[in-house]
Design an enzyme around this catalytic site. Structure first.
Site, PDB file in Angstrom:
ATOM      1  N   GLY A   1       0.826  -1.214   0.000  1.00 50.58           N
ATOM      2  CA  GLY A   1       0.000   0.000   0.000  1.00 50.58           C
ATOM      3  C   GLY A   1       0.848   1.245   0.000  1.00 50.58           C
ATOM      4  O   GLY A   1       2.051   1.187  -0.270  1.00 50.58           O
ATOM      5  N   ASN A   2       0.244   2.366   0.268  1.00 52.06           N
ATOM      6  CA  ASN A   2       1.019   3.603   0.394  1.00 52.06           C
ATOM      7  C   ASN A   2       0.389   4.489   1.455  1.00 52.06           C
ATOM      8  O   ASN A   2      -0.665   4.173   1.996  1.00 52.06           O
ATOM      9  CB  ASN A   2       1.116   4.313  -0.967  1.00 52.06           C
ATOM     10  CG  ASN A   2      -0.249   4.697  -1.506  1.00 52.06           C
ATOM     11  OD1 ASN A   2      -0.909   5.554  -0.954  1.00 52.06           O
ATOM     12  ND2 ASN A   2      -0.669   4.018  -2.567  1.00 52.06           N
ATOM     13  N   ARG A   3       1.050   5.601   1.711  1.00 52.76           N
ATOM     14  CA  ARG A   3       0.653   6.396   2.876  1.00 52.76           C
ATOM     15  C   ARG A   3      -0.431   7.436   2.589  1.00 52.76           C
ATOM     16  O   ARG A   3      -0.737   8.262   3.442  1.00 52.76           O
ATOM     17  CB  ARG A   3       1.898   7.099   3.439  1.00 52.76           C
ATOM     18  CG  ARG A   3       2.835   6.133   4.151  1.00 52.76           C
ATOM     19  CD  ARG A   3       4.102   6.848   4.582  1.00 52.76           C
ATOM     20  NE  ARG A   3       3.828   8.109   5.226  1.00 52.76           N
ATOM     21  CZ  ARG A   3       4.615   9.172   5.161  1.00 52.76           C
ATOM     22  NH1 ARG A   3       5.737   9.121   4.472  1.00 52.76           N
ATOM     23  NH2 ARG A   3       4.292  10.287   5.783  1.00 52.76           N
ATOM     24  N   SER A   4      -1.017   7.398   1.427  1.00 51.98           N
ATOM     25  CA  SER A   4      -2.007   8.424   1.117  1.00 51.98           C
ATOM     26  C   SER A   4      -3.269   8.256   1.980  1.00 51.98           C
ATOM     27  O   SER A   4      -3.833   7.174   2.059  1.00 51.98           O
ATOM     28  CB  SER A   4      -2.384   8.334  -0.364  1.00 51.98           C
ATOM     29  OG  SER A   4      -3.420   9.237  -0.619  1.00 51.98           O
TER      30      SER A   4
END
Ligand code: CTP
Length: 421
Positions: free
Chosen positions: A223-226
């Site tokens: 995933g990512n931190r958005s």
């Protein structure tokens, strides 16, 4: 910017309505004109069409070639009863000059031409600028009409006293100065409780927000931190400006803004599916989601056990560039805005390269090397790039950055409308 509907009735002062339109458009308002048949004896349709840049309507059954849109706005995507659509979209209805005959008809609730029909159908503030011979103005019949209209909440500006059109006549009956009529229209808009102009009314805006998650197994993901804050701020601002907004939210745990249609997705593939379904019906795409560029090639259905694994290598495959794919199927009139998360120096060059490569109208660039802005932060600092401009928006809450992005979208769309033949 307001949408001013102007009704022009028969009288020599009709020529001054041209100056009123000129002043209003110069002040940034969008103007559409209805004329009574009698007014055509004084000023032709072509004059008002020239100064407004939009068709003039005279007869109630006449279809509007602009389908009820004001200059600079998109026509609706259905086939409306066009003069009623135009009335619905107006922020203020000004009748200048308003003849004695029209005032009497308005007071009596008649609807026998486009100007009077619109007055009955219109819920926006009504501003009347009477102009006539002084005896007609002071006649009790006219005065009674005006009193009735004032009681119903109309604003009446003028008439002024002075030299009248017919030679040697002097008295009250001159049309108020165009600048004064415009000021009256603007303050009718400001009145408390009045409907405020909304710059994105009728526009359909599609926003993507958040960050996709690509499963490794049943419990883990890449995933990512958005957080989705920027996309949600954009959706909220577009909705506040009157747009019909759909938000495709990838793993966003924020409250949905009021009036926004919300579609939850998890993976890049789900986001792609939802975006492909929604994009054809959108006028504007704001692609703020952080979409994973790759995903595990094979996601296990169970949980990968640590037992027996020294190091775990995950094979990945590329995901589809959703924005690039949508850009390829875009239709004329759609505005596409991409987001570029860039690291440090050279970001501007890379963002401009993205603008061109993905065929976008604008790219919003933020520098992810800074910890105080961007990902998961309440603030952002961006540079908005278009084919012709580069605007930096210093560090601000994301709601204000969203407003700056939408200002740019409005500017781009206004430019496109002006460029149309
Ligand atoms: N985007 C997309 N589909 C992807 C990846 C990105 O639609 N699979 C969109 C993002 O929503 C964003 C823009 O494309 O609007 C970002 O462009 P991209 O080229 O992916 O840039 P980054 O991921 O920021 O950077 P890079 O390519 O340099 O890794």
């Amino acid at each position: 910017m307001a949408r001013i509907l102007l009704g022009v009735t028969g009288g020599i002062a009709a020529y001054k309505a041209v100056e009123l339109v000129r002043l209003a458009t110069k002040a940034g308002h969008a103007v559409r004109v209805f004329q009574t048949p009698a007014s055509l004896h004084f000023v032709g349709k072509a004059t008002f069409e020239g100064v407004t840049g939009a068709p003039v309507l005279v007869h109630e059954l006449e279809p509007d070639p602009s389908r009820g849109a004001f200059p600079g706005a998109e026509p609706p995507h259905h086939d409306p009863i066009s003069h009623l659509e135009l009335v619905r979209r107006s922020d203020v209805y000004v009748i200048a000059p308003a003849s004695a005959n029209t005032l009497a008809k308005l007071a009596g609730g008649h609807a026998d031409n486009m100007v009077t029909t619109a007055a009955l159908a219109c819920t926006a503030p009504l501003v009347l600028a009477p102009a006539m011979n002084n005896h007609m103005w002071t006649h009790p019949a006219t005065q009674t009409s005006v009193e009735t209209l004032l009681r119903r909440g109309a604003t009446v500006i003028g008439p002024d006293a002075g030299e009248l059109a017919s030679r040697g006549e002097w008295g009250a009956g001159r049309l108020a100065e165009p600048a004064a009529i415009l000021a009256a229209a603007e303050s009718a808009l400001e009145a408390p409780g009045r409907f405020r102009p909304r710059s994105l009314d009728g526009l359909r805006v599609l926003v993507t927000a958040g960050g996709t998650r690509e499963p490794i197994d049943a419990v883990r993901y890449v995933g990512n931190r958005s957080s989705g804050r920027m996309g949600v701020a954009l959706a909220a601002e577009a909705s506040r400006r009157g747009a019909e907004v759909t938000l495709i939210a990838a793993n966003v745990s924020l409250d949905p803004p009021e009036g926004v249609r919300w579609i939850d997705v998890e993976t890049a593939a789900e986001l792609e599916r939802a975006a492909r379904a929604e994009f054809p019906g959108a006028d504007v795409l704001l692609m703020a989601a952080a979409v994973s560029d790759f995903r595990p090639a094979e996601a296990g259905s169970g949980k990968i056990e640590k037992h027996g694994r020294e190091g775990l290598a995950i094979e990945t495959e590329a995901t589809v560039d959703v924005l690039g794919a949508l850009s390829e199927i875009r239709r004329p009139g759609q505005t596409l805005v991409g987001f570029a998360a860039e690291h440090g120096e050279g970001g501007l060059v890379r963002a401009r390269e993205k603008l061109e490569r993905k065929g976008l109208d604008a790219v919003v660039l933020n520098d992810i090397s800074r910890a105080d802005i961007g990902f998961d932060s309440r603030d952002n600092e961006v540079t908005i790039l278009t084919g012709v401009r580069e605007a930096s928006v210093p560090r601000r809450p994301k709601s204000e950055v969203a407003a700056a992005v939408l200002d740019e979208v409005e500017a781009l769309r206004a430019e496109k409308v002006r460029l149309r033949p």
